[in-house]
Design an enzyme around this catalytic site. Sequence first.
Site, PDB file in Angstrom:
ATOM      1  CD  GLU A  32      -2.734   1.603  -3.765  1.00 39.94           C
ATOM      2  OE1 GLU A  32      -3.636   2.430  -3.987  1.00 39.94           O
ATOM      3  OE2 GLU A  32      -1.739   1.858  -3.059  1.00 39.94           O
ATOM      4  CG  LEU A  55      -7.713  16.144  -4.071  1.00 42.91           C
ATOM      5  CD1 LEU A  55      -7.146  17.544  -4.250  1.00 42.91           C
ATOM      6  CD2 LEU A  55      -9.100  16.214  -3.460  1.00 42.91           C
ATOM      7  CG  ASP A  63      -1.802   1.219   1.297  1.00 41.01           C
ATOM      8  OD1 ASP A  63      -2.728   1.313   0.478  1.00 41.01           O
ATOM      9  OD2 ASP A  63      -1.548   2.094   2.158  1.00 41.01           O
TER      10      ASP A  63
END
Length: 489
Positions: free
Chosen positions: A233, A341, A193
């Site tokens: 990821e 975002l 991660d």
Amino acid sequence: MKNKVQLITYVDRLTGSGIAELTDLLNQQFSDLFSGVHLLPFYYPIDGSDAGFDPIDHTQVDSRLGNWQDIKQLGRSHELMADLIVNHMSAQSKEFQDVLTHGKQSTYWELFLTKDKVFPDGLTNELADKIYRPRPGSCFTTFEFANKETAEFWTTFTDTQIDIDVMSDKGQEYLSRILNTFAANNIKMIRLDAAGYAIKKAGTRCFMLDETFDFIDQLSKKANALGIETLVEIHSYYQTQIEIAKRVDQVYDFALPPLILHSLFTKDVSALVKWLTISPRNCITVLDTHDGIGIIDVGPMEGKAGLLTNGEIDNLVETIHFNSVNESKKATGAAASNVDLYQVNCTYYDALAQNDYDYLLARAIQFFAPGTPQVYYAGLMGEKNDMTLLEKTNVGRDINRPYLTPSDIDESLEKSFVKAMIELINIRNTCNAFNGNFNVKGEESMLTMSWDNAHSSAVLVIDLTDRTSSIEIKEASRTYSISLQSLLY
């Protein structure tokens, strides 16, 4: 890991309880559906500021879910994937709390990354502007020690998630301790991660550097030596993703979810076909996850053309908002508390205006795409946007992180399109063709995806204009065809 469909889930949000109950669910109602399970963070605590992705203790199972023995037991029937949160840990961890107490004299001082370590000569505006960040504002948070001195620590995501100096001896010891704990408890794959942010270097973007690849390679070798595969990821430009895939065990195909939506919205499969022709084969495919629907993965970057143009991406995002009756708008970007975002927060089902047939088409395309499919628990159950949870937490991604109960699961399993999706999962799991060669063809609204392996074949044909679709399966002993419409009705 087996080339069969896997489940992505939080333990408590699917079962309403713990790991033992999840094991029962997988071996009973979900029997033979999933060869493996990606267990989203089950570490202490599961209810921090980022739903477990900010662990206080990465080697401790949250006692509300069970213990490592429960994890090991689940791993006897299903291949398990767990998150190795590479970039950061909680500000509430004993290690960082010790730093706050003892400052630079702390045993754990070198474990954490300060601004001064990367920019010993100071951070100019020019250097700051180069840093790639997933959220607006500064990458740093000032903390005060017990002696009233202060220091600025890297906090890439939130000010409660303190970045680790992964290249320090303490950082290496920390990651090795987690890997050894995983290996001892039947974890067969790790998801790295936020690995793209792990290495920071002055004068660079501090994201996906050559040194980052070296770090991932070294960490992967440590994991492989313990019998653990790695999944990286990273949300990035699509050509970068292809390059990354050459250097790691597995990557996510994050371009697939928005491209499928674009195809269904516009009835034009050209961008999807282009991607499926060149996409990495060593990938995990998803439509939805605990995060949002990624957009950066298909867009232009730094003057280079994307799989979609900016105009097409704008249309994609606005169509999601329209289909979800603007619920996704309330959960995305600055409208809610978000650590990124570049994603739209919405269930995939709502992104498709809760249209059962379109949702089944999307799943069929995913299951026929190269790679190993994972299905998120909320997507499996066809959950709608959880506006109640979003309003309660104001965490944008909670719109697609519902808390379910056993009765919710029983009710969902009676839905026609959930039954249809389970049929698709069974086809994907049992047809030997999916271990063979892939081919894709497309023209305007017509898409054909096929697999061939010795005496087995599987062909998916979709016409988005006529809204027709069919699957033909040939095995050594039998041939059969089904329409996706027939699975629904």
